[in-house]
Structure formats: structure tokens, C-alpha cells
Design a protein around this motif. Structure first.
Motif, mmCIF file in Angstrom:
data_model
loop_
_atom_site.group_PDB
_atom_site.id
_atom_site.type_symbol
_atom_site.label_atom_id
_atom_site.label_comp_id
_atom_site.label_asym_id
_atom_site.label_seq_id
_atom_site.Cartn_x
_atom_site.Cartn_y
_atom_site.Cartn_z
ATOM 1 N N GLU A 329 69.412 30.776 64.041
ATOM 2 C CA GLU A 329 68.300 30.250 64.828
ATOM 3 C C GLU A 329 67.014 30.394 64.035
ATOM 4 O O GLU A 329 66.710 31.468 63.512
ATOM 5 C CB GLU A 329 68.175 30.974 66.174
ATOM 6 N N ILE A 330 66.276 29.311 63.959
ATOM 7 C CA ILE A 330 64.976 29.295 63.300
ATOM 8 C C ILE A 330 63.953 28.843 64.341
ATOM 9 O O ILE A 330 64.058 27.730 64.873
ATOM 10 C CB ILE A 330 64.950 28.341 62.093
ATOM 11 N N GLY A 331 63.014 29.722 64.649
ATOM 12 C CA GLY A 331 62.029 29.386 65.680
ATOM 13 C C GLY A 331 62.680 29.156 67.032
ATOM 14 O O GLY A 331 62.284 28.238 67.759
ATOM 15 N N ASN A 332 63.708 29.947 67.353
ATOM 16 C CA ASN A 332 64.440 29.848 68.627
ATOM 17 C C ASN A 332 65.186 28.532 68.789
ATOM 18 O O ASN A 332 65.542 28.152 69.903
ATOM 19 C CB ASN A 332 63.493 30.054 69.813
ATOM 20 N N LYS A 333 65.424 27.835 67.689
ATOM 21 C CA LYS A 333 66.175 26.586 67.740
ATOM 22 C C LYS A 333 67.422 26.712 66.873
ATOM 23 O O LYS A 333 67.354 27.234 65.756
ATOM 24 C CB LYS A 333 65.324 25.415 67.257
ATOM 25 N N PRO A 334 68.592 26.232 67.361
ATOM 26 C CA PRO A 334 69.828 26.317 66.575
ATOM 27 C C PRO A 334 69.746 25.482 65.295
ATOM 28 O O PRO A 334 69.233 24.350 65.318
ATOM 29 C CB PRO A 334 70.892 25.764 67.523
ATOM 30 N N HIS A 335 70.227 26.052 64.214
ATOM 31 C CA HIS A 335 70.261 25.363 62.932
ATOM 32 C C HIS A 335 71.598 25.621 62.250
ATOM 33 O O HIS A 335 72.271 26.617 62.528
ATOM 34 C CB HIS A 335 69.142 25.846 62.009
ATOM 35 N N LEU A 336 71.949 24.732 61.346
ATOM 36 C CA LEU A 336 73.073 24.930 60.430
ATOM 37 C C LEU A 336 72.563 24.763 59.010
ATOM 38 O O LEU A 336 71.737 23.882 58.741
ATOM 39 C CB LEU A 336 74.190 23.915 60.692
ATOM 40 N N ILE A 337 73.060 25.613 58.101
ATOM 41 C CA ILE A 337 72.778 25.430 56.676
ATOM 42 C C ILE A 337 74.107 25.213 55.979
ATOM 43 O O ILE A 337 75.027 26.032 56.087
ATOM 44 C CB ILE A 337 72.061 26.648 56.074
ATOM 45 N N LEU A 338 74.214 24.097 55.267
ATOM 46 C CA LEU A 338 75.438 23.766 54.533
ATOM 47 C C LEU A 338 75.189 23.941 53.043
ATOM 48 O O LEU A 338 74.217 23.410 52.500
ATOM 49 C CB LEU A 338 75.852 22.318 54.798
ATOM 50 N N SER A 339 76.062 24.706 52.382
ATOM 51 C CA SER A 339 75.984 24.820 50.928
ATOM 52 C C SER A 339 77.065 23.946 50.320
ATOM 53 O O SER A 339 78.120 23.721 50.915
ATOM 54 C CB SER A 339 76.156 26.268 50.487
ATOM 55 N N SER A 340 76.781 23.461 49.118
ATOM 56 C CA SER A 340 77.674 22.478 48.511
ATOM 57 C C SER A 340 77.726 22.665 47.014
ATOM 58 O O SER A 340 76.770 23.144 46.397
ATOM 59 C CB SER A 340 77.179 21.067 48.838
#
Length: 494
Positions: A329-340
Motif C-alpha cells: 500500500e502506498i498512500g493507503n492505496k493498493p499497489h503492485l510492483i512487477l520486476s522483470s
């Protein structure tokens, strides 16, 4: 009238027998010990100079030993409550060994000055129940056994002034209840956790100490030890201790519990060709998981629970050979980080109205990141980025983007895992080519500092599990035994 001649002969016989008996008695009588070579003895005192060891034989009436120059000897003698004392001056031995004075139990004062002493052994003064004054000054004492002064229950005055002491073993004064004076001036005492006990003792004892100063560490350098407080010392640390090896190789490790319901479900291979990572999470009370696909023809996919099973909800990032996915969560908002393995890490943000993830930004200058893991310290968000060849990094969210905090050289690293245990925050950097490095977060620096090394062959994942109030670190190994370590708290003041 009697017989005078016979009477006189009888008395002569008695005198002769008595004389013979006295001679035999003199022969059997043990001669009193002489003053040792190198020492000068008077009625009650002995002064020894340039001797190679503590002599074992002294006249039985010696009650004081000293070790000082003649000038100091005379001054002390004049002021001392004793009639005399024993002294060691410029002696050739560098250690007071155990039980050095068991043959002089009547000693009340003992003085070592200007010698080459550098160590006091365990039970060095054993057998001196009457010793009241002990001066070990102007020597080279750098180390003292924790039990050096054991048995000195009558000691009133102890001086260790002007030696090379940097620390003192914990409870070295234990059992010395009669102490009224301790002199530690002229040493190079390091006021770290090893000396915390002395600060506590100063606040508890009835004995007085002259003002003594810290030679280090920098935070306390030049400060009076007498003014320090026990709670000023942060002496708790921790380490991972080897607990068990499992006889199998592994590429992933994790702890889990069973609920009342259990499910088994197939995943459509048309979307997922080569799964590399799975992340579960909840958004607004709904359950999701996402699978990172590392194949050339696959697509990282989000699955959603519909009451009967998990079904494809959204395809993300097709054709990019994703190696890892992290939900946060970033700033109380759900996020996904994808590495490639083919481009920089991409950040997706949840759109609550559309109930979909939308691409927000990427992380610059970080190509070929194998995995991304996040952690928080005092509410601040950080991420660990793993690179196989290059530099792994720690970055912090500044409200608009992730910015670099720290760089870690990594060769053959496929896991850079943050781990939180209570108030302890770690980052563990695995390597196929060298030892695994464990870093511990330093709050004052705002960075990780080296903590210890672990010998794990080709580590691929780390996971924590708590059992019966004990915490264990599970470490998978691709080429060797899976390892289990126990997290132990250590009080450095002990």
C-alpha cells in the motif's frame, strides 16, 4: 647423713639428659621461614624488588606486603594504620597467578607499584581473609579475571589506578561488601555495554569512587562515568543461530496454517506458462492473488475469489517475462510492483471505481531487477530490489517516487529479503557465489548495517515462523540443505 657424691652424680645425669633432650628438640623444630631472596623483611613487613614471581615463604609475622618506590614506601608507612606492609617494586613477573598468597594468611595490606603486571588471575588473592588494603597501581594491567578478588570479604580499599584497563569483567567486586573506596583513575575505560554493570554498581554501592572519565566510544568520550545512567545504554542485540539442517534442496519456503475450509484449484495454463512468484492480498474485503509469469508468451495475471474459486480478473504486463510481484500500500492505496528481466520495475495502482490495476510509473535506473520486497520503519515505506549481477538497492518512498537510500554489491543474488521480528528489522542478501549477508536496520543512520554472515548454498527464499514464543528463520537452498536458524536476543551487558 646421706650420700653427697651419689646425689651430685644424680643431678649431673639429669642435666645431661635434659641437654640431650633439648638438642633433639632443636633438631626436630621447624625453622621459621627466612626472608626471600630479593626482599627486605622487618618484624612485620616485607619489601620485594626485582623478583621473578611472588615468593611463597615469608616470616609468619609479616602482615603487610608492598610494591612501591622507597619514597612512597616511607610516606605510606608513616600514614598507614599498620606498623608495616609488604611491597613489590619493579618485579620481573607480569601476572598475579591464583593462590599466590596462601602462605601469608595474616596479610592486611598489599601493594604492587611500578611493576610489569598485565593480568590478574582467578583467585589471585585466595587465602587472605584479613586483607583490608590492596593497591595495584602504575602497572600495565589490561585484563582481570572475573574472580580475581574472590574471597576478599574484609577488603576496605581497592586501587587499580593508572593501569591499562579498558573494561572490567561484570561483578568483579561481587562479595566485597566491606569496600568503602575504589580508585580507577588513570585507565582508558570504554563506556560501552560491557561496562554498563559498573554504572549500575556505582548507583547501588556505598563505596566511593574518584571521578573517572570515559575514553570511548565517541558518544561518551570525556564524560564522567559517575554521571552516566544505566538506561543510557542500549545493550540488546540479536543474531540468527544455526538450529537445524533439512536433508533436501528447495527453491521456496513458507509457513502456513489450515482453516476450516481447504481448496484445491487448477490455474489456466493459457495465461500462466511459467509461474515465478505468487502474492496473495485483500482489497475492500475481497480476496485476490497474482501470479508473475516469466515466460516469453505468458502474462502476469490477477485472480479474484468469486465465492466458489479464484478466477482470472485481470492480465497485466504481457510478454515481459516478469520474475516477481509485490503487493503493498502506498498512500493507503493498493499497489503492485512487477520486476522483470527485460525492463525496469513497473508500479501499478488500484482503481477503486473500475476495480482494476492501472500502470502508474516505473522505477528508473534499475534494469534487470529479479525481485522487489517492501518493509516499513516508523511508518515510512521502503523497498529492497534484488539484482543478480550489479548492485541490489534499498529505496524509500518520498511521497512521489522511490529514491535510493543504500546500495549493496551483489554477485549471484536472487533474494534480498526484508524480515521484521518485533522491533528488529533485517534485510538478508543471499548469494550463489559467497556467504549470505544479514543486515540490521540502524535507526539513527536510517540505513542497514552489517550484522552477520550465514553459510547457505544458493539461497532462494527466506521466511519467518513463530513457534512456542520462539522465532525461526527458514532458508531454502537450491544446491544444498535447507537451513533453519533461531533468532536469539543477546544482552551485551552480560
Amino acid at each position: 647423713m646421706g650420700y653427697p657424691g651419689r646425689a651430685q652424680g644424680g643431678w649431673m645425669l639429669l642435666v645431661w639428659v635434659a641437654a640431650v633432650s633439648l638438642l633433639f628438640a632443636e633438631g626436630r623444630r621447624v625453622r621459621p621461614p627466612r626472608c626471600p631472596v630479593g626482599c627486605t623483611c622487618t618484624k612485620d613487613n616485607a619489601l620485594c624488588e626485582n623478583v621473578r614471581s611472588v615468593p611463597h615463604t615469608f616470616p609468619s609475622d609479616v602482615v603487610s606486603l608492598g610494591g612501591c618506590t622507597s619514597l612512597i614506601f616511607l610516606i605510606l608507612l608513616d600514614k598507614s594504620p599498620f606498623h608495616s606492609f609488604r611491597s613489590f617494586v619493579k618485579s620481573g613477573f607480569n601476572e598475579i597467578v591464583g593462590a599466590s598468597f596462601v602462605h601469608t594468611p595474616a596479610l592486611q595490606l598489599l601493594l604492587f607499584t611500578a611493576n610489569t603486571l598485565d593480568f590478574i588471575d582467578e583467585d589471585a588473592f585466595l587465602g587472605l581473609p584479613h586483607l583490608e588494603y590492596l593497591f595495584i597501581e602504575n602497572n600495565r594491567i589490561a585484563s582481570i579475571s572475573p574472580y580475581a578478588f574472590r574471597g576478599l570479604k574484609s577488603l576496605i580499599h581497592l586501587s587499580l589506578a593508572y593501569n591499562n584497563l579498558e573494561t572490567l569483567p561484570k561483578d568483579v567486586f561481587k562479595g566485597m561488601e566491606a569496600l568503602t573506596k575504589v580508585d580507577l583513575r588513570g585507565n582508558n575505560l570504554i563506556c560501552d555495554c560491557k561496562l554498563k554493570w559498573l554504572v549500575e554498581w556505582i548507583h547501588q554501592t556505598n563505596a566511593t569512587l574518584d571521578q573517572i572519565y570515559c575514553s570511548g566510544p565517541p558518544i561518551y568520550q570525556g564524560k564522567k562515568i559517575n554521571d552516566l545512567l544505566p538506561h543510557s545504554f542500549d545493550c540488546m542485540t540479536a543474531e540468527f543461530a544455526s538450529y537445524q539442517s533439512l536433508k533436501f534442496e528447495s527453491i521456496s519456503v513458507g509457513a502456513f496454517t489450515f482453516g476450516d475450509d481447504q481448496y484445491i484449484q487448477d490455474i489456466d495454463i493459457l495465461k500462466i506458462r511459467k509461474p515465478n512468484d505468487i502474492e496473495t492480498f485483500m482489497i475492500d474485503g475481497e480476496s485476490f492473488f497474482v501470479i508473475a509469469d516469466s515466460s516469453k508468451a505468458g502474462s502476469t495475471t490477477v485472480y479474484k475469489w468469486n465465492g466458489n474459486g479464484f478466477y482470472s480478473h485481470q492480465s497485466l504486463h504481457p510478454w515481459f517475462r516478469d520474475t516477481d510481484v509485490e503487493h503493498l500500500e502506498i498512500g493507503n492505496k493498493p499497489h503492485l510492483i512487477l520486476s522483470s528481466s527485460s525492463q525496469r520495475p513497473v508500479v501499478y495502482q488500484w482503481n477503486r471505481s473500475q476495480k482494476l490495476f492501472e500502470r502508474r510509473t516505473d522505477i528508473p535506473d534499475m534494469e534487470d531487477v529479479f525481485s522487489v520486497k517492501h518493509f516499513k520503519v516508523k511508518g515510512e515505506l521502503f523497498i529492497c530490489l534484488t539484482r543478480f549481477i550489479g548492485d541490489s538497492k534499498v529505496m524509500r518512498w518520498d511521497g512521489a517516487m522511490f529514491k535510493e537510500v543504500q546500495t549493496f554489491p551483489s554477485r549471484g543474488s536472487m533474494v534480498f529479503q526484508p524480515v521484521s521480528i518485533g522491533n528488529w528489522q533485517y534485510a538478508i542478501l543471499g548469494s550463489d557465489y559467497s556467504l549470505t549477508q544479514v543486515y540490521q536496520w540502524d535507526t539513527e543512520r536510517g540505513q542497514f548495517v552489517p550484522s552477520q554472515e550465514l553459510n547457505i548454498q544458493a539461497p532462494r527464499a527466506f521466511s519467518m515462523v513463530s513457534i512456542d514464543n520462539r522465532v525461526f528463520l527458514l532458508a531454502s537452498s537450491f544446491k544444498g540443505k535447507t537451513q533453519i536458524y533461531e533468532h536469539l536476543l543477546i544482552d551485551l551487558s552480560n
